[in-house]
Design an enzyme around this catalytic site. Structure first.
Site, PDB file in Angstrom:
ATOM      1  N   TYR A 135      17.891  10.243 -28.873  1.00  0.00           N
ATOM      2  CA  TYR A 135      18.375  11.429 -29.007  1.00  0.00           C
ATOM      3  C   TYR A 135      19.371  11.675 -28.921  1.00  0.00           C
ATOM      4  O   TYR A 135      19.654  12.895 -29.790  1.00  0.00           O
ATOM      5  CB  TYR A 135      18.787  11.207 -26.919  1.00  0.00           C
ATOM      6  CG  TYR A 135      17.519  11.016 -26.574  1.00  0.00           C
ATOM      7  CD1 TYR A 135      16.383  12.034 -26.244  1.00  0.00           C
ATOM      8  CD2 TYR A 135      17.545   9.444 -25.110  1.00  0.00           C
ATOM      9  CE1 TYR A 135      15.067  11.637 -25.346  1.00  0.00           C
ATOM     10  CE2 TYR A 135      16.666   9.772 -24.331  1.00  0.00           C
ATOM     11  CZ  TYR A 135      15.282  10.538 -24.472  1.00  0.00           C
ATOM     12  OH  TYR A 135      13.994  10.107 -23.466  1.00  0.00           O
ATOM     13  N   HIS A 184      23.557  -6.167 -40.125  1.00  0.00           N
ATOM     14  CA  HIS A 184      23.974  -6.593 -38.914  1.00  0.00           C
ATOM     15  C   HIS A 184      23.114  -7.547 -38.725  1.00  0.00           C
ATOM     16  O   HIS A 184      22.389  -6.538 -37.327  1.00  0.00           O
ATOM     17  CB  HIS A 184      25.075  -5.603 -38.851  1.00  0.00           C
ATOM     18  CG  HIS A 184      25.537  -6.348 -37.180  1.00  0.00           C
ATOM     19  ND1 HIS A 184      26.158  -7.206 -38.122  1.00  0.00           N
ATOM     20  CD2 HIS A 184      25.218  -5.880 -35.874  1.00  0.00           C
ATOM     21  CE1 HIS A 184      27.478  -7.327 -37.077  1.00  0.00           C
ATOM     22  NE2 HIS A 184      27.069  -6.711 -36.099  1.00  0.00           N
ATOM     23  N   ARG A 203      32.676 -11.346 -36.406  1.00  0.00           N
ATOM     24  CA  ARG A 203      31.842 -10.767 -34.802  1.00  0.00           C
ATOM     25  C   ARG A 203      32.870  -9.874 -34.239  1.00  0.00           C
ATOM     26  O   ARG A 203      33.134  -8.980 -33.987  1.00  0.00           O
ATOM     27  CB  ARG A 203      31.123 -10.989 -33.917  1.00  0.00           C
ATOM     28  CG  ARG A 203      29.586 -12.232 -34.276  1.00  0.00           C
ATOM     29  CD  ARG A 203      28.492 -10.902 -34.456  1.00  0.00           C
ATOM     30  NE  ARG A 203      27.765 -10.660 -33.301  1.00  0.00           N
ATOM     31  CZ  ARG A 203      27.179 -11.769 -32.876  1.00  0.00           C
ATOM     32  NH1 ARG A 203      26.510 -12.036 -33.261  1.00  0.00           N
ATOM     33  NH2 ARG A 203      26.687 -10.526 -31.443  1.00  0.00           N
TER      34      ARG A 203
END
Length: 745
Positions: free
Chosen positions: A119, A75, A29
């Site tokens: 967006y 992931h 990670r």
């Protein structure tokens, strides 16, 4: 299956489980791999974009699609971490070389967050596609199963440039953290080439080619002489200053313009810097600054400080470096995953791992290319040989019952079941020994390949294939040849993507800032009942004395270089410098006092205020809601701490009043139930500030003190009680620790 109970030591199990968890966070990670300089989430996001075909020369795709696909395939740790990684990889003010081309609102250098992923759009940068993902089809890296073993993902990307140094990295794992600054691509490649040619090269020699970090925000690194030790050990602190220039204005005035900021200042720290400068102006430490404006735009940073005429610009610049984050520190900790484990690396070790990785990539790449060329040569030689005996091959094909018979004849000379025009043709066919791959190519060959020009082109192609095979074998067999290939690729990357350095590196002298001494003078402190405080000149107070006393709850004199002690109902003492308070006209509104202290007026109520200079020569009377009283010497409240405990409170008790006493007054305690008790202040013992005090009045179970009044004997003192005036002098005198008298109006 029969259930089994395994007996084990609880502490051993917890220790093993925590270590497994910690290593998972560290490796999978938080930390980058030294080979490609990427964390797993970054690697998976880039690979997913590559798989989706979101290339630099194709249209942008919605980030929500990229995030969803990455989370579903590779992931499974939540969409926020994936989108955050995607956003950071597109921000040119955070990365030395952005890897993602973002379209839409991807945040700003001032700390504004990116728009929602639904967006924004993104695609790969050209450099990412050409130097991070280009050779994935050549078996240059290992592919491993994803989390649910339904897909394959690369264990590392075949990155051709030293990305760990170029883009840097930061991350917090369990018990460790990484912080690697970004560097200049061209300089890092020069250093890598130097290390490749001479693995024994010293850190000092490497730093002649790569002087130090190159932050995307520019700035000036001022501790050049400390950099060799930092790069040798992999840890240290880099001091960075913003770049400030002086601009001339009309009328002989000047302004300071900040055009570059320290890298750690990006984000919310820009707003904090502006607030810090405003605080310096308000506290009279920078009175020469008349206006502060942030004129930054997409073109770059531009923070303007307008100055009074004749201002000392050099001293002001030094003050900004000394008192704000315009000079900041970047903590270096070059921690990365190397050979499967976290390790703090020096610059030479990072380059060593990078060079080893390049040799591995080049070896695997050219092995794959060699295998393909050898297969191509085999087919080409078979087709050329077939063209020489094309009539025989046509006869075999026409005389065969099926493809199997024809293929057996071409590969091992089996003529059974095939009709031939002559016995000689049959004997020649029995001598044919094409390989399996050549036979398949002959069977699939189109007739146009028999045209003379096509045969010539085939022979020329075969010559080119033979040349490639010789070249690839030379690269794989000779270390020097492979080194030349790696150097050639480095030069090509530098030529295509290198840019000029942004951060200057020098040995700057320590900041010398001479703080102007404030002329010491007495001022009047005023605070109204709403908590708005200010200081005014003594002469102004003298002219407006009556109005000032009537309109304000606290009025007293103090020195402008002194401190104000604020006592609150929680039993705490907060200290505020008089310099921090606004100094102005009598009718100025002032500023809420809790803006300057470590408390909030919504959580703590002020019960007493005084000048520290005056209080240390006096005695203070403390009284609480539960009727606890004590006298404390004022010297106990002389402190440099901004907040400290002023008294000890019993559980559920509150401080009601703190006031100065000379020990000769009468004190009147007033309870909520209407009981009043008058006695001499001299009955209250002097205690330390850490004591709870003594009981001043016997209260009923649910009763509490509502007010503490203090007056001198001989002067008439009255208070309003139930809408009527009550004269305190007329109350029956009593003794401390009694019930008092009930007053009925």
């Amino acid at each position: 299956m029969e259930e089994q109970i395994i007996r084990t030591e609880y502490s051993d199990l917890m220790q093993k489980s925590y270590i497994d968890y910690a290593m998972s966070v560290i490796i999978a990670r938080a930390l980058p791999d030294v080979r490609d300089g990427l964390k797993p989430v970054q690697r998976r996001t880039l690979y997913d974009m590559y798989e989706l075909g979101i290339r630099y020369d194709r249209p942008y795709r919605k980030c929500a699609r990229i995030v969803g696909d990455t989370m579903g395939k590779y992931h499974p740790h939540g969409d926020s971490s994936i989108y955050e990684a995607l956003v950071v990889m597109s921000q040119d003010f955070k990365k030395g070389m952005p890897l993602v081309d973002g379209h839409g609102n991807f945040g700003s250098i001032e700390g504004d967050g990116a728009a929602a992923m639904r967006y924004t759009e993104a695609r790969l940068q050209k450099v990412t596609q050409e130097t991070f993902l280009a050779d994935l089809d050549k078996d240059v890296v290992d592919f491993v199963p994803n989390f649910d073993e339904t897909e394959k993902e690369p264990s590392v990307l075949p990155v051709r440039l030293p990305n760990l140094l170029v883009n840097g990295s930061d991350g917090i794992a369990v018990g460790m953290a990484t912080s690697i600054p970004p560097h200049n691509l061209g300089e890092v490649i020069d250093a890598a080439k130097a290390y490749l040619k001479n693995p024994e090269i010293s850190t000092e020699k490497l730093l002649e080619l790569m002087p130090g970090p190159d932050f995307p925000t520019g700035g000036i690194i001022v501790n050049k002489d400390e950099l060799p030790a930092i790069y040798e050990s992999g840890t240290g602190k880099i001091k960075i200053r913003g770049k400030v220039k002086v601009e001339k204005l009309k009328g002989g005035r000047e302004q300071l313009v900040i055009t570059e900021i320290p890298y750690p200042m990006i984000g919310a720290n820009i707003a904090k810097f502006l607030n810090d400068v405003a605080g310096l102006v308000e506290s009279k430490k920078a009175p020469e600054i008349t206006d502060i404006s942030n004129q930054s735009s997409k073109e770059g940073i531009r923070i303007v400080l307008e100055l009074k005429k004749g201002a000392d610009t050099e001293n002001l610049k030094n003050m900004l470096y000394k008192k704000t984050r315009l000079e900041d520190t970047f903590g270096v900790n070059m921690l990365a995953v190397a050979d499967g484990k976290p390790e703090t690396l020096s610059i030479r070790q990072i380059l060593e791992h990078y060079i080893e990785f390049q040799y591995e990539l080049t070896t695997r790449k050219y092995r794959t290319l060699l295998t393909k060329e050898q297969e191509k040569r085999e087919i080409q030689e078979g087709l050329i040989k077939a063209c020489e005996v094309i009539d025989l091959i046509i006869e075999i094909l026409r005389g065969s019952k099926n493809i199997k018979d024809a293929k057996a004849c071409l590969t091992v000379g089996v003529t059974d079941g095939i009709r031939f025009k002559s016995e000689a043709a049959k004997k020649r066919a029995a001598r044919l020994r094409f390989t399996e791959r050549q036979a398949q190519a002959i069977l699939e060959m189109r007739l146009y390949r028999l045209i003379g020009l096509e045969i010539q082109a085939l022979m020329e192609e075969n010559q080119k294939t033979l040349k490639n095979i010789a070249e690839y074998e030379d690269i794989l067999e000779n270390h020097s040849s492979m080194t030349r290939v790696i150097l050639r690729e480095m030069d090509a990357i530098k030529k295509a993507y290198a840019r000029s350095r942004r951060t200057a590196i020098e040995n700057a002298e320590a900041i010398i800032y001479e703080e102007k001494k404030i002329e010491e003078m007495p001022v009047m402190f005023l605070m109204d009942r709403f908590g708005y405080a200010k200081t005014i000149d003594m002469s102004v107070y003298d002219r407006n004395k009556e109005a000032a006393d009537n309109e304000n709850k606290y009025v007293f004199s103090c020195m402008n270089t002194g401190k104000i002690c604020i006592f609150t109902d929680t039993g705490k003492q907060h200290t505020v410098k008089v310099q921090e308070l606004p100094f102005g006209k009598f009718r100025d509104k002032g500023v809420p006092i809790d803006n300057f202290g470590n408390f909030s007026s919504s959580e703590e109520q002020i019960v007493g205020i005084g000048s520290m200079e005056a209080l240390k020569h006096q005695k203070l009377l403390f009284g609480t809601r539960q009727g606890m009283l004590k006298i404390v010497d004022g010297t106990e409240f002389e402190t440099k701490m901004r907040t400290m405990a002023a008294t000890k409170l019993n559980e559920g008790d509150e401080l009601l009043r703190v006031t100065v006493t000379d020990g000769t007054e009468q004190v009147v305690l007033q309870s909520r139930d209407g009981y009043f008790l008058r006695f001499d202040v001299s009955e209250i013992p002097e205690k330390k500030k850490g004591a709870a005090g003594v009981r001043g009045m016997r209260l009923a179970e649910k009763d509490a003190l509502e007010a503490i009044h203090l007056y001198h004997t001989g002067q008439e003192e009255s208070v309003e009680y139930k809408d009527k005036q009550l004269v305190l002098n007329k109350l029956k005198a009593g003794s401390r620790d009694t019930k008092g008298v009930k007053v009925r109006v």
